[in-house]
Scaffold this motif. Structure first.
Motif, PDB file in Angstrom:
ATOM      1  N   ARG A   1       0.816  -1.212   0.000  1.00  0.00           N
ATOM      2  CA  ARG A   1       0.000   0.000   0.000  1.00  0.00           C
ATOM      3  C   ARG A   1       0.851   1.266   0.000  1.00  0.00           C
ATOM      4  N   LEU A   2       2.170   1.109  -0.029  1.00  0.00           N
ATOM      5  CA  LEU A   2       3.055   2.273  -0.067  1.00  0.00           C
ATOM      6  C   LEU A   2       3.966   2.203  -1.286  1.00  0.00           C
TER       7      LEU A   2
ATOM      8  N   SER B   1       5.032   4.418  -3.229  1.00  0.00           N
ATOM      9  CA  SER B   1       5.985   5.525  -3.320  1.00  0.00           C
ATOM     10  C   SER B   1       7.189   5.313  -2.430  1.00  0.00           C
ATOM     11  N   CYS B   2       7.117   4.356  -1.478  1.00  0.00           N
ATOM     12  CA  CYS B   2       8.216   4.152  -0.538  1.00  0.00           C
ATOM     13  C   CYS B   2       8.934   2.832  -0.767  1.00  0.00           C
TER      14      CYS B   2
ATOM     15  N   PRO C   1      -0.208   7.561   2.267  1.00  0.00           N
ATOM     16  CA  PRO C   1       0.189   7.796   0.868  1.00  0.00           C
ATOM     17  C   PRO C   1      -0.883   8.488   0.048  1.00  0.00           C
ATOM     18  N   GLN C   2      -2.138   8.484   0.534  1.00  0.00           N
ATOM     19  CA  GLN C   2      -3.194   9.178  -0.201  1.00  0.00           C
ATOM     20  C   GLN C   2      -2.992  10.696  -0.194  1.00  0.00           C
TER      21      GLN C   2
ATOM     22  N   THR D   1       3.278  11.688  -2.218  1.00  0.00           N
ATOM     23  CA  THR D   1       4.427  10.791  -2.286  1.00  0.00           C
ATOM     24  C   THR D   1       5.435  11.143  -1.201  1.00  0.00           C
ATOM     25  N   SER D   2       5.939  10.118  -0.536  1.00  0.00           N
ATOM     26  CA  SER D   2       6.946  10.357   0.502  1.00  0.00           C
ATOM     27  C   SER D   2       8.236  10.877  -0.125  1.00  0.00           C
TER      28      SER D   2
ATOM     29  N   HIS E   1       3.714  11.186   4.711  1.00  0.00           N
ATOM     30  CA  HIS E   1       2.891  10.338   3.833  1.00  0.00           C
ATOM     31  C   HIS E   1       3.281   8.852   3.908  1.00  0.00           C
ATOM     32  N   SER E   2       3.761   8.392   5.048  1.00  0.00           N
ATOM     33  CA  SER E   2       4.167   6.983   5.161  1.00  0.00           C
ATOM     34  C   SER E   2       3.354   6.220   6.207  1.00  0.00           C
TER      35      SER E   2
END
Length: 375
Positions: A31-32, A34-35, A140-141, A144-145, A170-171
């Motif tokens: 679910r993350l 971007s990380c 994350p919604q 972006t981290s 955002h994490s």
């Protein structure tokens, strides 16, 4: 009759479970997106800093003034005053010897101490969690981290070590507690959920051995209320504090560290090196920059070699795992004097070191007990 909660599916026995998982659950990573680059393999990861442009090389320096730079010569008067001051600070040292001794010889030598300090910043990311109390979730919604080295923080004063922790934007994710499986409590490991335990005085026999009277501690029941859970049979989950859910997030750990390389020039006197390493000196040279370069053509070749070796060692050890913020190299002059003196038919030795005239006594003739150190 004792309670038995073994069949109660709302309470879990976690006596043998770890307090926290070694890595976040796989579904959290999914679910993350971007990380994903932050944690490859889970757990904890150190992030290499971006490369910095090297500084300018140290220009060729004229060291002719070095020979003119002298610390004050030691005199018999100063040597005696230093010893008297030292003796006064010791409860079991007599002042008579320090006042009456006859100084026979002063052997003075000036040492050079080279120091290189490298102040670095390293960044580590790790998963952590805290009880979820319906606080706002920065997930994350919301975006972006950022990359770890893009997060701006306040740097402490140069060469002052510190450690700070920050939540990566955002994490955050919310998930049921892994310790109690989302129940908020778990079965007490002391009584296994019964709320009562065997009486420690009579071992459950209701009477003590070889006694006809009933046990006074348990009033003859053979059982006592469990002290671990106060008789409740279960305990509030220490991980989620009874909240049933946890807020997981990526934590940025920043460590500012000052690495030290030190070298003392060779000397022929028998003063302990660990004392000289802490001695106060007179500053001769100081060079501070983002990156310093080796000292060349110093009158003592061993100092030039030490500078080269120290810079090479710090570069090899730190460049690949931390960002170098500042370097500082110094040369100090450390005065050292070996004092030979005569007292009551015998000869003795003591040392005076540093610009503040600290004293190291080898064997003081008028010492009455062993309660004081000689350093």
């Amino acid at each position: 009759m004792d309670r038995d909660l073994s069949d109660d599916d709302s309470v879990v026995d976690l006596s043998f479970e770890a307090e926290s998982p070694p890595a976040p659950p796989a579904e959290l990573l999914e679910r993350l997106p971007s990380c994903d680059w932050l944690l490859q393999g889970g757990g904890q990861q150190i992030f290499f800093p971006p490369l910095e442009a090297p500084g300018r090389p140290l220009e060729q320096r004229c060291w002719s003034s070095f020979m003119e730079h002298r610390v004050p010569m030691m005199t018999e008067e100063v040597a005696r005053e230093a010893l008297l001051s030292f003796v006064s600070s010791k409860c079991c040292y007599g002042r008579a010897a320090a006042g009456d001794l006859v100084i026979q010889e002063l052997k003075q030598q000036t040492l050079c101490r080279y120091r290189l300090e490298t102040f670095t910043e390293s960044r580590i990311s790790e998963w952590t969690f805290q009880p979820f109390t319906n606080q706002s979730v920065d997930g994350p919604q919301r975006g972006t981290s950022p990359r770890l080295w893009d997060i701006k923080v306040q740097v402490p004063p140069m060469f002052q070590e510190d450690t700070k922790k920050f939540q990566v934007p955002h994490s955050s994710l919310v998930k049921g507690c892994h310790k109690c499986h989302g129940r908020g409590r778990y079965k007490c490991s002391g009584c296994h959920g019964a709320g009562m335990v065997r009486c420690p005085s009579c071992s459950g026999a209701k009477r003590k051995a070889k006694q006809s009277r009933r046990c006074q501690m348990c009033s003859g029941s053979g059982r006592r209320r469990c002290s671990t859970c106060s008789g409740r049979g279960n305990k509030t989950c220490a991980t989620c504090k009874g909240e049933k859910k946890l807020l997981h997030f990526i934590q940025l750990v920043i460590v500012w560290k000052n690495s030290l390389f030190e070298f003392m020039s060779e000397h022929r006197l028998n003063c302990p090196g660990e004392l000289l390493a802490k001695a106060k000196g007179e500053s001769l040279f100081k060079d501070e920059s983002t990156m310093v370069y080796p000292i060349v053509d110093f009158p003592l070749r061993e100092i030039s070699l030490a500078s080269q070796r120290g810079i090479a060692e710090h570069s090899a050890a730190l460049a690949s795992r931390a960002r170098v913020l500042q370097q500082r190299q110094t040369i100090e002059l450390i005065p050292l004097t070996e004092v030979h003196y005569w007292y009551q038919g015998q000869t003795y030795v003591y040392y005076i070191y540093g610009t503040d005239h600290r004293v190291y006594v080898v064997d003081y003739p008028e010492r009455y007990c062993c309660g004081c150190t000689i350093i």
